[in-house]
Design a protein around this motif. Structure first.
Motif, PDB file in Angstrom:
ATOM      1  N   TRP A   1      35.868  35.135  37.972  1.00 21.09           N
ATOM      2  CA  TRP A   1      36.317  33.768  38.275  1.00 21.09           C
ATOM      3  C   TRP A   1      37.734  33.929  38.801  1.00 21.09           C
ATOM      4  CZ3 TRP A   1      40.305  31.028  35.605  1.00 21.09           C
ATOM      5  CH2 TRP A   1      40.796  31.655  34.448  1.00 21.09           C
TER       6      TRP A   1
ATOM      7  N   GLN B   1      41.019  28.286  40.580  1.00 24.92           N
ATOM      8  CA  GLN B   1      39.930  28.277  41.573  1.00 24.92           C
ATOM      9  C   GLN B   1      39.670  26.878  42.135  1.00 24.92           C
ATOM     10  OE1 GLN B   1      36.854  30.278  39.363  1.00 24.92           O
ATOM     11  NE2 GLN B   1      36.043  28.431  38.395  1.00 24.92           N
TER      12      GLN B   1
ATOM     13  N   LEU C   1      32.530  26.106  42.351  1.00 27.37           N
ATOM     14  CA  LEU C   1      31.212  26.637  41.960  1.00 27.37           C
ATOM     15  C   LEU C   1      30.147  26.285  42.989  1.00 27.37           C
ATOM     16  CD1 LEU C   1      31.873  25.603  38.378  1.00 27.37           C
ATOM     17  CD2 LEU C   1      31.240  27.941  38.957  1.00 27.37           C
TER      18      LEU C   1
ATOM     19  N   LEU D   1      30.594  32.779  41.460  1.00 29.82           N
ATOM     20  CA  LEU D   1      31.500  32.549  40.324  1.00 29.82           C
ATOM     21  C   LEU D   1      30.722  32.517  39.013  1.00 29.82           C
ATOM     22  CD1 LEU D   1      33.932  29.862  41.795  1.00 29.82           C
ATOM     23  CD2 LEU D   1      34.501  32.241  41.192  1.00 29.82           C
ATOM     24  N   ASP D   2      31.242  33.227  37.999  1.00 29.25           N
ATOM     25  CA  ASP D   2      30.551  33.338  36.717  1.00 29.25           C
ATOM     26  C   ASP D   2      31.140  32.449  35.628  1.00 29.25           C
ATOM     27  OD1 ASP D   2      28.519  35.537  37.170  1.00 29.25           O
ATOM     28  OD2 ASP D   2      30.341  36.487  37.935  1.00 29.25           O
ATOM     29  N   ALA D   3      32.170  31.669  35.959  1.00 28.82           N
ATOM     30  CA  ALA D   3      32.736  30.748  34.961  1.00 28.82           C
ATOM     31  C   ALA D   3      33.374  29.559  35.663  1.00 28.82           C
ATOM     32  CB  ALA D   3      33.776  31.456  34.088  1.00 28.82           C
ATOM     33  N   ALA D   4      33.415  28.450  34.939  1.00 26.46           N
ATOM     34  CA  ALA D   4      34.165  27.268  35.371  1.00 26.46           C
ATOM     35  C   ALA D   4      35.385  27.176  34.465  1.00 26.46           C
ATOM     36  CB  ALA D   4      33.308  26.015  35.210  1.00 26.46           C
TER      37      ALA D   4
ATOM     38  N   ASN E   1      39.309  39.167  38.222  1.00 22.48           N
ATOM     39  CA  ASN E   1      40.060  37.937  38.462  1.00 22.48           C
ATOM     40  C   ASN E   1      41.259  38.306  39.326  1.00 22.48           C
ATOM     41  OD1 ASN E   1      41.344  35.319  38.229  1.00 22.48           O
ATOM     42  ND2 ASN E   1      40.356  35.065  36.230  1.00 22.48           N
TER      43      ASN E   1
END
Ligand code: CP3
Length: 354
Positions: free
Chosen positions: A24, A28, A64, A70-73, A324
């Motif tokens: 992430w 972002q 996203l 992307l693997d996270a918010a 990151n």
């Protein structure tokens, strides 16, 4: 609650096996995205984005929707909501960064400081629940707070860009007063992060953006000790899952051994650190998150691909790395350069997880 479709990020934070290196980007959701600038215009201001759960949800999901890798918010908010709730009066002047109407310098004001009623931050917790609902299990949601030291610099100085001289002076001349600010802020941050977890945050990160400005001893005394208290006070499981914590001291690469010992699951690293060496220094105590210089995203695709390859190789084989940037993505980043970075990570990282 819906179960997670992609828990790669959470597994990496707990140093469990993953198929590729999750990623992430700090900041972002921000001004480099035209859709963010559009939402900000509609909302009226940055703070109105933060204070409206509907807008906060909309902008959290923008990166996203644009980048499927992307693997996270991360919750769309700001670390300065906390000093604002403590009564300091946060405001933003166009192009000038955050400021406070009042500062904490007079002894009488510092003695009056109290842990605020969390109801003042209800808009943040409402944003967390709204984002969780909108994510519908796509990826985990990160909650966050500033570290007590980093928040104290804004409370004492009233703004950024002062080299923290008033805050440092207080630490040396009246350490009792600075400790009072830090202690009350740490208690506040524990309640704040636990309320975010209760509202649905699945991991939490503490941003110690200005810890690297301190001397070795002052870092331990004024920053790290308070982050240790916070980590000890965090809710460890929610909805039957572990809620991992990440501690990020920008400019803190000299103190990784000490950071690894405070009980957090992962350390955030800026670009000054070599990942091979960092990994040797922390052993299997923590996962590592980082650490590409955001300025590389201003260059060109070939340079970005080369740097991603170098960073993945410098971490090497095995699990426990979350890719990151080493600090927030800058507003001048071409969005297609971020796409290039994310695609390259997904293409090159599986070989390190075999
Ligand atoms: O990472 C994310 O996408 C989540 C959102 C987030 C913001 N701020 C949004 C924001 C997070 C995690 C933060 C943390 C934050 N805020 C930190 C710690 C991390 C770091 O960058 O070191 C700090 C020190 C702040 C304080 C702050 N907020 C500053 C200094 C500024 C102005 C500088 C800048 O980049 O404009 C902000 C404003 C801010 N926070 C913006 C965003 C998207 C820009 C606001 C705008 O739209 O104009």
């Amino acid at each position: 609650m819906t179960s997670l479709q992609n828990d790669t990020f959470l597994r990496a934070l707990m140093r469990q096996p993953t198929e590729y290196t999750p990623v992430w980007m700090m900041r972002q959701a921000g001004r480099y995205l035209p859709e963010y600038r559009e939402s900000r215009k509609t909302a009226g201001s940055f703070m109105q984005l933060c204070q409206s759960p509907t807008f906060a949800t909309e902008v959290t999901l923008q990166p996203l929707d644009r980048y499927p890798q992307l693997d996270a918010a991360i919750l769309f908010s700001d670390i300065l909501t906390v000093p604002d709730a403590m009564g300091l009066g946060l405001y933003f002047e166009e192009g000038e960064g955050p400021k406070f109407e009042r500062t904490l310098q007079a002894e009488a004001d510092i003695l009056k400081l109290e842990v605020p009623d969390m109801a003042k931050l209800q808009y943040v917790f409402d944003a967390v629940s709204s984002i969780r609902k909108a994510l519908n299990g796509r990826v985990p949601l990160i909650g966050f707070s500033g570290s007590p030291w980093t928040l104290a610099t804004y409370m004492v100085e009233g703004k950024g860009g002062t080299d923290f001289l008033n805050t440092k002076k207080m630490g040396y001349a009246r350490p009792d007063l600075l400790h009072r600010i830090l202690d009350i802020t740490a208690q506040t941050v524990i309640q704040y992060l636990n309320a975010q977890i209760a509202a649905g945050a699945q991991a939490v990160m503490i941003f110690d953006s200005w810890g690297g400005a301190l001397s070795h001893d002052a870092y331990i005394e004024f920053s790290l000790n308070y982050m240790q208290k916070i980590v000890a006070g965090l809710t460890k499981t929610a909805e039957g899952n572990t809620v991992p914590s990440i501690v990020f001291t920008k400019g803190g690469g000299l103190w990784l051994e000490q950071q690894a010992a405070i009980g957090a699951d992962a350390l955030g690293l800026d670009w000054t650190v070599n990942l091979t060496q960092a990994r040797q220094r922390v052993g299997d105590q923590v996962a590592l998150q980082g650490n590409m210089d955001p300025a590389i995203l201003l260059s060109a695709p070939a340079a970005i691909e080369k740097e991603v390859a170098r960073i993945l190789a410098s971490y090497g084989h095995g699990h426990g790395h979350v890719f990151n940037l080493g600090h927030g993505i800058t507003q001048w980043t071409p969005p297609e350069h971020a796409a290039c970075m994310l695609e390259t990570i997904r293409a090159l990282s599986p070989q390190y997880h075999l």
